[in-house]
Design a protein around this motif. Structure first.
Motif, PDB file in Angstrom:
ATOM      1  N   PRO A  46      -1.740   9.788  47.776  1.00  0.00           N
ATOM      2  CA  PRO A  46      -0.403   8.895  47.836  1.00  0.00           C
ATOM      3  C   PRO A  46       0.613   9.810  47.258  1.00  0.00           C
ATOM      4  O   PRO A  46       1.758   9.456  47.509  1.00  0.00           O
ATOM      5  CB  PRO A  46      -0.728   7.656  46.799  1.00  0.00           C
ATOM      6  N   GLN A  47       0.445  10.949  46.436  1.00  0.00           N
ATOM      7  CA  GLN A  47       1.398  11.623  46.053  1.00  0.00           C
ATOM      8  C   GLN A  47       1.584  13.129  46.600  1.00  0.00           C
ATOM      9  O   GLN A  47       2.170  13.932  45.964  1.00  0.00           O
ATOM     10  CB  GLN A  47       1.049  11.849  44.440  1.00  0.00           C
ATOM     11  N   MET A  71      -9.882   9.498  41.517  1.00  0.00           N
ATOM     12  CA  MET A  71     -10.185   8.950  40.028  1.00  0.00           C
ATOM     13  C   MET A  71     -11.470   9.330  39.634  1.00  0.00           C
ATOM     14  O   MET A  71     -12.461   9.423  40.464  1.00  0.00           O
ATOM     15  CB  MET A  71     -10.271   7.310  40.378  1.00  0.00           C
ATOM     16  N   GLY A 125      -2.089  10.629  29.427  1.00  0.00           N
ATOM     17  CA  GLY A 125      -2.072  11.690  28.428  1.00  0.00           C
ATOM     18  C   GLY A 125      -3.081  12.779  28.469  1.00  0.00           C
ATOM     19  O   GLY A 125      -3.448  13.872  27.608  1.00  0.00           O
ATOM     20  N   LEU A 159      10.184  11.733  37.759  1.00  0.00           N
ATOM     21  CA  LEU A 159       8.904  11.495  38.550  1.00  0.00           C
ATOM     22  C   LEU A 159       8.401  10.311  38.057  1.00  0.00           C
ATOM     23  O   LEU A 159       7.753   9.516  38.938  1.00  0.00           O
ATOM     24  CB  LEU A 159       8.020  12.623  38.468  1.00  0.00           C
ATOM     25  N   VAL A 160       8.407   9.886  36.777  1.00  0.00           N
ATOM     26  CA  VAL A 160       7.635   8.945  36.346  1.00  0.00           C
ATOM     27  C   VAL A 160       8.518   7.426  36.839  1.00  0.00           C
ATOM     28  O   VAL A 160       7.803   6.532  36.738  1.00  0.00           O
ATOM     29  CB  VAL A 160       7.425   8.903  34.808  1.00  0.00           C
ATOM     30  N   THR A 162       9.116   6.643  39.542  1.00  0.00           N
ATOM     31  CA  THR A 162       8.639   5.879  40.676  1.00  0.00           C
ATOM     32  C   THR A 162       7.150   5.192  40.340  1.00  0.00           C
ATOM     33  O   THR A 162       6.540   4.611  41.286  1.00  0.00           O
ATOM     34  CB  THR A 162       8.073   6.844  41.943  1.00  0.00           C
ATOM     35  N   MET A 167       1.602  -0.692  36.889  1.00  0.00           N
ATOM     36  CA  MET A 167       1.058   0.562  36.365  1.00  0.00           C
ATOM     37  C   MET A 167       1.904   1.222  35.008  1.00  0.00           C
ATOM     38  O   MET A 167       1.204   1.782  34.265  1.00  0.00           O
ATOM     39  CB  MET A 167       0.548   1.624  37.545  1.00  0.00           C
ATOM     40  N   ASN A 174      -2.603   2.025  27.839  1.00  0.00           N
ATOM     41  CA  ASN A 174      -3.545   2.998  27.879  1.00  0.00           C
ATOM     42  C   ASN A 174      -3.399   4.151  26.618  1.00  0.00           C
ATOM     43  O   ASN A 174      -3.982   4.569  25.929  1.00  0.00           O
ATOM     44  CB  ASN A 174      -3.849   3.806  29.156  1.00  0.00           C
ATOM     45  N   HIS A 178      -4.853   5.301  22.594  1.00  0.00           N
ATOM     46  CA  HIS A 178      -5.248   6.445  21.779  1.00  0.00           C
ATOM     47  C   HIS A 178      -4.547   6.654  20.385  1.00  0.00           C
ATOM     48  O   HIS A 178      -5.429   7.127  19.463  1.00  0.00           O
ATOM     49  CB  HIS A 178      -4.595   7.704  22.662  1.00  0.00           C
ATOM     50  N   HIS A 257      -9.352   1.958  35.596  1.00  0.00           N
ATOM     51  CA  HIS A 257      -9.059   2.774  34.125  1.00  0.00           C
ATOM     52  C   HIS A 257      -8.000   2.026  33.080  1.00  0.00           C
ATOM     53  O   HIS A 257      -8.208   1.564  32.095  1.00  0.00           O
ATOM     54  CB  HIS A 257      -8.808   4.254  34.286  1.00  0.00           C
ATOM     55  N   ALA A 258      -6.676   2.103  33.661  1.00  0.00           N
ATOM     56  CA  ALA A 258      -5.549   1.743  32.915  1.00  0.00           C
ATOM     57  C   ALA A 258      -5.603   0.372  32.355  1.00  0.00           C
ATOM     58  O   ALA A 258      -5.454  -0.407  31.307  1.00  0.00           O
ATOM     59  CB  ALA A 258      -4.438   2.229  33.506  1.00  0.00           C
TER      60      ALA A 258
HETATM   61  P1  NAD Z   1      -4.301   7.936  38.190  1.00  0.00           P
HETATM   62  O1  NAD Z   1      -4.025   9.586  37.909  1.00  0.00           O
HETATM   63  O2  NAD Z   1      -5.787   7.734  38.964  1.00  0.00           O
HETATM   64  O3  NAD Z   1      -3.281   7.364  38.968  1.00  0.00           O
HETATM   65  C1  NAD Z   1      -3.498   6.075  39.805  1.00  0.00           C
HETATM   66  C2  NAD Z   1      -2.765   6.029  41.171  1.00  0.00           C
HETATM   67  O4  NAD Z   1      -1.470   5.919  40.737  1.00  0.00           O
HETATM   68  C3  NAD Z   1      -3.014   7.174  41.878  1.00  0.00           C
HETATM   69  O5  NAD Z   1      -2.726   6.786  43.419  1.00  0.00           O
HETATM   70  C4  NAD Z   1      -1.814   8.140  41.594  1.00  0.00           C
HETATM   71  O6  NAD Z   1      -1.410   8.785  42.804  1.00  0.00           O
HETATM   72  C5  NAD Z   1      -0.339   7.126  41.511  1.00  0.00           C
HETATM   73  N1  NAD Z   1       0.535   7.439  40.824  1.00  0.00           N
HETATM   74  C6  NAD Z   1       0.485   8.159  39.756  1.00  0.00           C
HETATM   75  N2  NAD Z   1       1.740   8.450  39.132  1.00  0.00           N
HETATM   76  C7  NAD Z   1       2.507   7.757  39.974  1.00  0.00           C
HETATM   77  C8  NAD Z   1       4.117   7.892  39.980  1.00  0.00           C
HETATM   78  N3  NAD Z   1       4.683   8.224  39.059  1.00  0.00           N
HETATM   79  N4  NAD Z   1       4.622   7.150  41.273  1.00  0.00           N
HETATM   80  C9  NAD Z   1       3.709   6.737  42.237  1.00  0.00           C
HETATM   81  N5  NAD Z   1       2.472   6.650  41.996  1.00  0.00           N
HETATM   82  C10 NAD Z   1       1.774   7.038  41.245  1.00  0.00           C
HETATM   83  O7  NAD Z   1      -4.070   7.195  36.884  1.00  0.00           O
HETATM   84  P2  NAD Z   1      -4.187   7.413  35.454  1.00  0.00           P
HETATM   85  O8  NAD Z   1      -4.436   6.346  34.632  1.00  0.00           O
HETATM   86  O9  NAD Z   1      -2.900   8.367  34.950  1.00  0.00           O
HETATM   87  O10 NAD Z   1      -5.533   8.629  35.330  1.00  0.00           O
HETATM   88  C11 NAD Z   1      -6.758   7.769  35.131  1.00  0.00           C
HETATM   89  C12 NAD Z   1      -7.933   8.917  35.139  1.00  0.00           C
HETATM   90  O11 NAD Z   1      -7.498   9.696  34.115  1.00  0.00           O
HETATM   91  C13 NAD Z   1      -9.442   8.369  34.580  1.00  0.00           C
HETATM   92  O12 NAD Z   1     -10.209   9.080  35.460  1.00  0.00           O
HETATM   93  C14 NAD Z   1      -9.398   8.887  33.273  1.00  0.00           C
HETATM   94  O13 NAD Z   1     -10.799   8.941  32.750  1.00  0.00           O
HETATM   95  C15 NAD Z   1      -8.675  10.005  33.200  1.00  0.00           C
HETATM   96  N6  NAD Z   1      -8.051  10.222  31.889  1.00  0.00           N
HETATM   97  C16 NAD Z   1      -8.571  11.530  31.262  1.00  0.00           C
HETATM   98  C17 NAD Z   1      -7.895  11.904  29.782  1.00  0.00           C
HETATM   99  C18 NAD Z   1      -8.646  13.032  29.316  1.00  0.00           C
HETATM  100  O14 NAD Z   1      -8.119  13.471  28.417  1.00  0.00           O
HETATM  101  N7  NAD Z   1      -9.646  13.769  29.836  1.00  0.00           N
HETATM  102  C19 NAD Z   1      -6.994  10.951  29.484  1.00  0.00           C
HETATM  103  C20 NAD Z   1      -6.798   9.977  30.010  1.00  0.00           C
HETATM  104  C21 NAD Z   1      -7.216   9.481  31.277  1.00  0.00           C
END
Ligand code: NAD
Length: 357
Positions: A46-47, A71, A125, A159-160, A162, A167, A174, A178, A257-258
């Motif tokens: 999607p991005q 994911m 994060g 960017l954020v 959008t 979410m 989320n 932390h 997740h979130a």
């Molecule tokens: P994500 O990256 O899965 O995004 C969810 C959906 O939202 C995706 O389809 C993405 O394309 C869309 N999206 C993201 N930003 C957008 C924006 N600004 N505008 C429109 N659409 C947007 O979600 P998330 O919660 O950021 O990440 C979750 C994943 O990250 C999990 O797998 C989790 O385990 C991992 N994570 C890892 C750490 C680490 O330190 N390793 C920390 C936090 C999360």
């Protein structure tokens, strides 16, 4: 209030961070600064437009775009991306997106040590940590390695802006999770505590303003600032019961997740507040009230967050197994983790009730 501790060990990573609306257009300058010339730009499907726009800005410095991040960083997707890295001779990755895209960049860096430039678009994060979670054959494993830590982070409020509101709220909670768990981490230090408190304050102040006006770039910028602080804390100290519960529910029941973080947080914090009320006092002070768990529940309710695990598709019949799994190989936690207590916690979170009711 002082966060001083008479004894502590602290660590922090050498990361370059830039904040500004529009700073995503500076990726080329960052590559030049590092002497990099062949970037692979990453995103989720999607991005892909955001990835294409950055690739266009990079001109000949963009060697390719890979828009199939997913994911939980499936190893099969990483292997596909690795083939692309080899084919185009990439010398760095540019990840544009949330934790899923950033996870793919980290997985590539773990295997190649390529530098990473990250443009985060959620508050999760991951960009600020050396932690990588990967999934293979339905099993998620997590590792921590200096190679995984991104070198450059560009926080762009445009960017954020959008990010859909639902979410926005769950991703903010989320991030807050932390910071809340960092307050009682065994390996906390005065810096991690100061970062955690300021990160939560930023969200408490800016999230309601974002919900009123989602394009308010000053408010969006402050939430991203909160995400940076909360993510940095996640990279510095260990997490406890809340993260264990979310990993169990995400890993074994495939809950998102979130949203899972958003629902579980007030309950996990209420559970631990009984053991460490003083350490969690900043949570109540920041979110309003006297009880940290209740304060977070009220904040989440006002923000329109999901409140019930049953609404994510978890069945009541799953609660016993979830409680069993959550008490198996528990993370260190400030309050004793007992099955009856966890079963009651999960029951309240499943039904969407306030913590402890
Ligand atoms: P994500 O990256 O899965 O995004 C969810 C959906 O939202 C995706 O389809 C993405 O394309 C869309 N999206 C993201 N930003 C957008 C924006 N600004 N505008 C429109 N659409 C947007 O979600 P998330 O919660 O950021 O990440 C979750 C994943 O990250 C999990 O797998 C989790 O385990 C991992 N994570 C890892 C750490 C680490 O330190 N390793 C920390 C936090 C999360």
């Amino acid at each position: 209030m002082s966060y001083f501790q008479p004894e502590f060990t602290a660590r922090s990573a050498a990361v370059r961070v830039r904040f500004a609306p529009g700073v995503r257009r500076e990726v080329a300058a960052e590559l030049d600064r590092l002497g990099l010339t062949r970037a692979l730009v990453l995103s989720t499907p999607p991005q892909s437009d955001s990835a294409m726009a950055i690739a266009e800005d990079l001109g000949s410095r963009a060697a390719g775009v890979f828009s199939r991040a997913a994911m939980h960083t499936p190893v099969a997707v990483t292997e596909e991306a690795m083939a692309h890295v080899a084919e185009i001779g990439a010398d760095c990755v540019v990840a544009v997106g949330g934790g899923s895209t950033i996870g793919l960049g980290k997985a590539i860096a773990y295997r190649t040590d390529l530098p990473q430039i990250v443009v985060p678009t959620t508050y999760a994060g991951s960009e600020a940590t050396p932690i990588l979670g990967q999934t293979e054959n339905g099993v998620k494993t997590t590792l921590s390695d200096a190679k995984v830590q991104p070198e450059v982070i560009l926080y762009d409020a445009e960017l954020v802006a959008t990010l859909p509101l639902a979410m926005t709220v769950t991703s903010a909670l989320n991030a807050i999770a932390h910071a809340a768990e960092a307050l009682y981490a065994q390996d906390r230090n005065p810096l991690s505590t100061a970062l955690a408190v300021e990160g939560m304050r930023a969200f408490a102040s800016a999230l309601p303003r974002v919900l009123e006006a989602p394009d308010d770039l000053a408010a969006r910028g402050e939430t991203l600032y909160g995400a940076w602080l909360c993510g940095t804390v996640l990279g510095q100290v260990g997490m406890a019961l809340h993260h264990k519960l979310c990993h169990t529910l995400g890993g074994s029941f495939d809950l998102p997740h979130a949203e899972t973080h958003a629902i579980v947080l007030p309950h996990a914090i209420a559970y631990n507040a009984a053991a460490v009320p003083d350490l969690l006092a900043p949570v109540a002070r920041i979110f309003g009230g006297t009880e940290p768990g209740a304060a977070l529940h009220a904040f989440a309710t006002r923000a329109g967050a999901p409140l019930a695990l049953r609404d994510l598709g978890l069945s009541e019949a799953d609660l016993d197994r979830a409680a069993d799994l959550a008490v198996t190989k528990p993370y260190w936690n400030p309050a004793p983790v007992n099955r009856d207590g966890i079963r009651a916690l999960l029951d309240a979170a499943w039904g969407g009730r306030a913590p402890g009711t």
